[in-house]
Design a protein around this motif. Structure first.
Motif, mmCIF file in Angstrom:
data_model
loop_
_atom_site.group_PDB
_atom_site.id
_atom_site.type_symbol
_atom_site.label_atom_id
_atom_site.label_comp_id
_atom_site.label_asym_id
_atom_site.label_seq_id
_atom_site.Cartn_x
_atom_site.Cartn_y
_atom_site.Cartn_z
ATOM 1 N N ASP A 74 -27.613 12.488 -35.883
ATOM 2 C CA ASP A 74 -28.160 12.588 -37.235
ATOM 3 C C ASP A 74 -29.068 13.804 -37.414
ATOM 4 N N GLN A 75 -29.249 14.576 -36.352
ATOM 5 C CA GLN A 75 -30.151 15.724 -36.402
ATOM 6 C C GLN A 75 -29.422 16.979 -36.870
ATOM 7 N N VAL A 76 -30.018 17.681 -37.831
ATOM 8 C CA VAL A 76 -29.463 18.953 -38.290
ATOM 9 C C VAL A 76 -29.948 20.057 -37.359
ATOM 10 N N LEU A 77 -29.008 20.724 -36.690
ATOM 11 C CA LEU A 77 -29.369 21.804 -35.769
ATOM 12 C C LEU A 77 -29.534 23.138 -36.488
ATOM 13 N N GLY A 78 -28.865 23.283 -37.635
ATOM 14 C CA GLY A 78 -28.975 24.531 -38.372
ATOM 15 C C GLY A 78 -27.872 24.691 -39.397
ATOM 16 N N ASP A 79 -27.896 25.809 -40.083
ATOM 17 C CA ASP A 79 -26.898 26.123 -41.100
ATOM 18 C C ASP A 79 -25.887 27.117 -40.543
ATOM 19 N N VAL A 80 -24.690 27.078 -41.097
ATOM 20 C CA VAL A 80 -23.636 27.971 -40.634
ATOM 21 C C VAL A 80 -22.832 28.453 -41.834
ATOM 22 N N VAL A 81 -22.465 29.735 -41.806
ATOM 23 C CA VAL A 81 -21.649 30.328 -42.856
ATOM 24 C C VAL A 81 -20.315 30.746 -42.249
ATOM 25 N N MET A 82 -19.231 30.368 -42.915
ATOM 26 C CA MET A 82 -17.896 30.723 -42.451
ATOM 27 C C MET A 82 -17.270 31.735 -43.392
ATOM 28 N N THR A 83 -16.666 32.778 -42.844
ATOM 29 C CA THR A 83 -15.921 33.756 -43.628
ATOM 30 C C THR A 83 -14.606 34.040 -42.921
ATOM 31 N N GLU A 84 -13.620 34.421 -43.708
ATOM 32 C CA GLU A 84 -12.310 34.763 -43.138
ATOM 33 C C GLU A 84 -11.633 35.785 -44.037
ATOM 34 N N LEU A 85 -11.036 36.788 -43.445
ATOM 35 C CA LEU A 85 -10.262 37.784 -44.165
ATOM 36 C C LEU A 85 -8.902 37.860 -43.490
ATOM 37 N N SER A 86 -7.836 37.671 -44.265
ATOM 38 C CA SER A 86 -6.504 37.640 -43.667
ATOM 39 C C SER A 86 -5.506 38.404 -44.524
ATOM 40 N N LEU A 87 -4.468 38.927 -43.875
ATOM 41 C CA LEU A 87 -3.403 39.662 -44.538
ATOM 42 C C LEU A 87 -2.123 38.861 -44.486
ATOM 43 N N GLY A 88 -1.201 39.132 -45.419
ATOM 44 C CA GLY A 88 0.067 38.435 -45.453
ATOM 45 C C GLY A 88 0.201 37.598 -46.719
ATOM 46 N N PHE A 89 1.387 37.074 -46.974
ATOM 47 C CA PHE A 89 1.638 36.311 -48.194
ATOM 48 C C PHE A 89 0.799 35.044 -48.222
ATOM 49 N N PHE A 111 -19.994 27.978 -30.228
ATOM 50 C CA PHE A 111 -19.870 27.961 -31.686
ATOM 51 C C PHE A 111 -21.105 28.546 -32.367
ATOM 52 N N THR A 112 -22.277 28.296 -31.809
ATOM 53 C CA THR A 112 -23.528 28.749 -32.423
ATOM 54 C C THR A 112 -24.022 30.079 -31.867
ATOM 55 N N SER A 113 -23.181 30.776 -31.118
ATOM 56 C CA SER A 113 -23.591 32.026 -30.478
ATOM 57 C C SER A 113 -23.805 33.156 -31.483
ATOM 58 N N GLY A 114 -23.234 33.005 -32.704
ATOM 59 C CA GLY A 114 -23.308 34.074 -33.683
ATOM 60 C C GLY A 114 -22.154 35.043 -33.591
ATOM 61 N N ARG A 115 -21.302 34.847 -32.582
ATOM 62 C CA ARG A 115 -20.152 35.732 -32.387
ATOM 63 C C ARG A 115 -18.839 34.964 -32.368
ATOM 64 N N PHE A 116 -18.882 33.672 -32.692
ATOM 65 C CA PHE A 116 -17.675 32.863 -32.534
ATOM 66 C C PHE A 116 -16.663 33.115 -33.644
ATOM 67 N N GLY A 180 -9.010 33.438 -37.380
ATOM 68 C CA GLY A 180 -9.779 34.478 -38.049
ATOM 69 C C GLY A 180 -11.049 33.982 -38.712
ATOM 70 N N GLN A 181 -11.241 32.663 -38.777
ATOM 71 C CA GLN A 181 -12.508 32.155 -39.316
ATOM 72 C C GLN A 181 -13.645 32.600 -38.402
ATOM 73 N N LYS A 182 -14.670 33.220 -39.004
ATOM 74 C CA LYS A 182 -15.843 33.676 -38.261
ATOM 75 C C LYS A 182 -17.058 32.881 -38.715
ATOM 76 N N PHE A 183 -17.967 32.622 -37.782
ATOM 77 C CA PHE A 183 -19.100 31.753 -38.081
ATOM 78 C C PHE A 183 -20.422 32.422 -37.730
ATOM 79 N N SER A 184 -21.347 32.369 -38.689
ATOM 80 C CA SER A 184 -22.696 32.900 -38.508
ATOM 81 C C SER A 184 -23.674 31.733 -38.574
ATOM 82 N N PHE A 185 -24.391 31.496 -37.483
ATOM 83 C CA PHE A 185 -25.254 30.319 -37.363
ATOM 84 C C PHE A 185 -26.724 30.715 -37.386
#
Length: 202
Positions: A74-89, A111-116, A180-185
């Motif tokens: 039940d503990q919140v460890l932090g916030d995370v933002v996900m971004t993804e940029l992809s090519l193709g149809f 996952f929380t390394s900032g580089r995942f 390609g999903q990238k995560f910033s924690f």
């Protein structure tokens, strides 16, 4: 041309994004927890990340974005933002909720390394009503669902310490690729320190 497609993608993304302020973590958790087939993950995962709304739009250039939180119990460890940029149809727009179960401390640290970033082959299981759910994550499968945001069968298993499930909120889900999903924690402790910590008693 690419710039034009970028503008189209951004417009589509804005159109399908639900109001970020109204994102309801409790409601989203209720949806995922209502699927009994996910109970083994909630019981055994070391931690998990929840994204109430991920917006995905594109034509030839796709853009995804979502804000979430990382929990341990039940503990919140932090916030995370996900971004993804992809090519193709990938014409059209989608909106979905996403949950990522983290099997152990190593998976949480990665996952929380900032580089995942999920590699190109990564995919998720789509949780749907009635329609055939598509299995994408190795070690897991799903079949037709009978109730909201749930499936009748999900084989328990992690792939590289993680298991990913998504629940469509709007738009057609043509595929369950999350490569390609990238995560910033940002940790909750760091945010408290930045804010100056709790008010001191006077």
């Amino acid at each position: 041309m690419i710039k034009t497609l970028s503008y189209i993608s951004i417009v589509l993304l804005i159109m399908i994004q639900h109001d970020a302020v109204a994102d309801n973590f409790v409601g989203t958790m209720d949806v995922f927890e209502s699927a009994p087939e996910l109970q083994p993950y909630f019981d055994n995962a070391f931690a998990y990340a929840v994204f109430p709304t991920v917006g995905k739009g594109g034509f030839a250039l796709g853009i995804s974005h979502g804000k979430g939180r990382v929990y341990q119990g039940d503990q919140v460890l932090g916030d995370v933002v996900m971004t993804e940029l992809s090519l193709g149809f990938q014409f059209g727009g989608q909106a979905f909720s996403e949950i990522i179960f983290l099997q152990d401390q190593r998976a949480l640290d990665e996952f929380t390394s900032g580089r995942f970033e999920f590699d190109a082959s990564a995919s998720a299981i789509i949780l749907t009503f009635g329609a055939q759910a598509r299995a994408g994550t190795d070690g897991a499968s799903a079949s037709s669902g009978m109730g909201p945001a749930s499936t009748r069968q999900v084989e328990y298993g992690f792939n590289k310490g993680m298991a990913v499930f998504i629940h469509p909120l709007g738009g057609l889900m043509y595929e369950a690729s999350i490569g390609g999903q990238k995560f910033s924690f940002s940790s909750a402790e760091a945010e408290i320190a930045t804010d100056g910590g709790p008010d001191e008693a006077t």
